[in-house]
Design a protein around this motif. Sequence first.
Motif, mmCIF file in Angstrom:
data_model
loop_
_atom_site.group_PDB
_atom_site.id
_atom_site.type_symbol
_atom_site.label_atom_id
_atom_site.label_comp_id
_atom_site.label_asym_id
_atom_site.label_seq_id
_atom_site.Cartn_x
_atom_site.Cartn_y
_atom_site.Cartn_z
ATOM 1 N N CYS A 275 31.819 47.982 49.131
ATOM 2 C CA CYS A 275 31.170 47.393 47.968
ATOM 3 C C CYS A 275 32.258 46.740 47.125
ATOM 4 O O CYS A 275 33.259 47.388 46.785
ATOM 5 C CB CYS A 275 30.451 48.464 47.150
ATOM 6 N N HIS A 276 32.067 45.478 46.802
ATOM 7 C CA HIS A 276 33.088 44.757 46.045
ATOM 8 C C HIS A 276 32.949 45.082 44.556
ATOM 9 O O HIS A 276 31.830 45.157 44.042
ATOM 10 C CB HIS A 276 32.939 43.251 46.273
ATOM 11 N N PRO A 277 34.060 45.270 43.837
ATOM 12 C CA PRO A 277 33.962 45.571 42.400
ATOM 13 C C PRO A 277 33.297 44.468 41.579
ATOM 14 O O PRO A 277 32.830 44.731 40.466
ATOM 15 C CB PRO A 277 35.426 45.752 41.977
ATOM 16 N N ASP A 278 33.237 43.238 42.110
ATOM 17 C CA ASP A 278 32.748 42.112 41.320
ATOM 18 C C ASP A 278 31.324 41.684 41.637
ATOM 19 O O ASP A 278 30.818 40.735 41.023
ATOM 20 C CB ASP A 278 33.677 40.898 41.512
ATOM 21 N N ASP A 279 30.656 42.335 42.615
ATOM 22 C CA ASP A 279 29.277 41.953 42.898
ATOM 23 C C ASP A 279 28.522 43.142 43.485
ATOM 24 O O ASP A 279 29.089 44.193 43.716
ATOM 25 C CB ASP A 279 29.189 40.719 43.813
ATOM 26 N N ALA A 280 27.214 42.931 43.727
ATOM 27 C CA ALA A 280 26.333 44.019 44.174
ATOM 28 C C ALA A 280 26.116 44.029 45.683
ATOM 29 O O ALA A 280 25.269 44.768 46.174
ATOM 30 C CB ALA A 280 24.984 43.907 43.463
ATOM 31 N N ASN A 281 26.863 43.216 46.422
ATOM 32 C CA ASN A 281 26.626 43.076 47.852
ATOM 33 C C ASN A 281 27.313 44.185 48.655
ATOM 34 O O ASN A 281 28.234 44.844 48.173
ATOM 35 C CB ASN A 281 27.127 41.715 48.338
ATOM 36 N N LEU A 282 26.865 44.339 49.895
ATOM 37 C CA LEU A 282 27.479 45.282 50.834
ATOM 38 C C LEU A 282 28.131 44.478 51.944
ATOM 39 O O LEU A 282 27.470 43.675 52.611
ATOM 40 C CB LEU A 282 26.414 46.224 51.416
ATOM 41 N N TYR A 283 29.436 44.682 52.146
ATOM 42 C CA TYR A 283 30.224 43.900 53.093
ATOM 43 C C TYR A 283 30.500 44.723 54.351
ATOM 44 O O TYR A 283 30.858 45.897 54.270
ATOM 45 C CB TYR A 283 31.542 43.456 52.450
ATOM 46 N N TRP A 284 30.342 44.068 55.516
ATOM 47 C CA TRP A 284 30.518 44.710 56.816
ATOM 48 C C TRP A 284 31.643 44.006 57.584
ATOM 49 O O TRP A 284 31.743 42.777 57.569
ATOM 50 C CB TRP A 284 29.268 44.564 57.675
ATOM 51 N N ASP A 285 32.441 44.783 58.282
ATOM 52 C CA ASP A 285 33.412 44.246 59.242
ATOM 53 C C ASP A 285 33.338 45.120 60.484
ATOM 54 O O ASP A 285 33.833 46.245 60.498
ATOM 55 C CB ASP A 285 34.824 44.247 58.662
ATOM 56 N N ARG A 286 32.673 44.612 61.531
ATOM 57 C CA ARG A 286 32.531 45.327 62.797
ATOM 58 C C ARG A 286 33.681 44.897 63.700
ATOM 59 O O ARG A 286 33.826 43.702 63.985
ATOM 60 C CB ARG A 286 31.191 44.992 63.445
ATOM 61 N N VAL A 287 34.466 45.841 64.181
ATOM 62 C CA VAL A 287 35.654 45.508 64.974
ATOM 63 C C VAL A 287 35.468 46.088 66.376
ATOM 64 O O VAL A 287 35.521 47.309 66.575
ATOM 65 C CB VAL A 287 36.939 46.058 64.329
ATOM 66 N N PHE A 288 35.245 45.206 67.355
ATOM 67 C CA PHE A 288 35.050 45.592 68.750
ATOM 68 C C PHE A 288 36.395 45.533 69.473
ATOM 69 O O PHE A 288 37.136 44.553 69.334
ATOM 70 C CB PHE A 288 34.082 44.638 69.442
ATOM 71 N N HIS A 289 36.678 46.544 70.296
ATOM 72 C CA HIS A 289 37.939 46.603 71.034
ATOM 73 C C HIS A 289 37.637 46.513 72.537
ATOM 74 O O HIS A 289 37.518 47.533 73.224
ATOM 75 C CB HIS A 289 38.686 47.886 70.704
ATOM 76 N N PHE A 290 37.542 45.287 73.026
ATOM 77 C CA PHE A 290 37.322 45.065 74.452
ATOM 78 C C PHE A 290 38.660 45.124 75.179
ATOM 79 O O PHE A 290 39.655 44.550 74.716
ATOM 80 C CB PHE A 290 36.674 43.702 74.687
ATOM 81 N N PRO A 291 38.727 45.820 76.318
ATOM 82 C CA PRO A 291 40.004 45.937 77.044
ATOM 83 C C PRO A 291 40.596 44.578 77.377
ATOM 84 O O PRO A 291 39.900 43.671 77.839
ATOM 85 C CB PRO A 291 39.608 46.685 78.323
ATOM 86 N N GLY A 292 41.905 44.444 77.115
ATOM 87 C CA GLY A 292 42.620 43.227 77.467
ATOM 88 C C GLY A 292 42.352 42.051 76.557
ATOM 89 O O GLY A 292 42.819 40.935 76.842
ATOM 90 N N LYS A 293 41.630 42.258 75.438
ATOM 91 C CA LYS A 293 41.312 41.166 74.518
ATOM 92 C C LYS A 293 41.698 41.566 73.097
ATOM 93 O O LYS A 293 41.706 42.761 72.763
ATOM 94 C CB LYS A 293 39.819 40.822 74.575
#
Length: 209
Positions: A80-98
């Motif tokens: 949650c950002h201190p300056d707004d009401a939004n919800l932020y997502w960062d999905r980090v996929f770990h595919f082998p060799g990439k």
Amino acid sequence: MTMQPIFQQALGPAWDRLGDVIRRHYTMTPFSGDYVCVRGTMNEVWHAPWAALLMPFGRLFGALVPHQGTNVPIEVHYRCHPDDANLYWDRVFHFPGKPPFHFRSHMEHDAKQGSEVIEYVRFGIGMRLAVSAEDGAVVFRDMGYIWRIAGLRIPLPLGLFLGTASVEERPDPADADHFTMKMLLRHRWFGDVFRYSGRFHLGPRLGPQ
């Protein structure tokens, strides 16, 4: 201005029907800087062969996972950002060799939307999502795409090409700190376009990062 978590705003009294791990997952206060990370494994990340034609657009807008695999490690960062009401997502996929693949977005809600949120990716492209509580799970159903520009929300017929999305996160009855999730993007004529599913462990909620 409400300080309730975004999905509590959308669900209203139905928020209390969510499983405990799901409520803990999303009890993040707007304007707070709250942070949560969940870690897990995607049992499957899959897309139809013809969906490769969509990947250049997906990369442009940051909206589609271009790789496939099984037992793919993943972590998802929520802020949650201190300056707004939004919800932020960062999905980090770990595919082998990439290199790690990041799928970033944010969700917005306002009182006029009722039980609907909008998930935005790059350039103001958004997906309208109806939110519901079903047997302890939080469920999101695609209500169409929009383009936000110059203060307007312009409907986009992307569903004709991409199909309709549904997502659910469901408590794992075997462990109070785990939940399962699945995402399905299905076209009415061409069948499944994208799908992935996995199991996650909920870490502690942290204060401003």
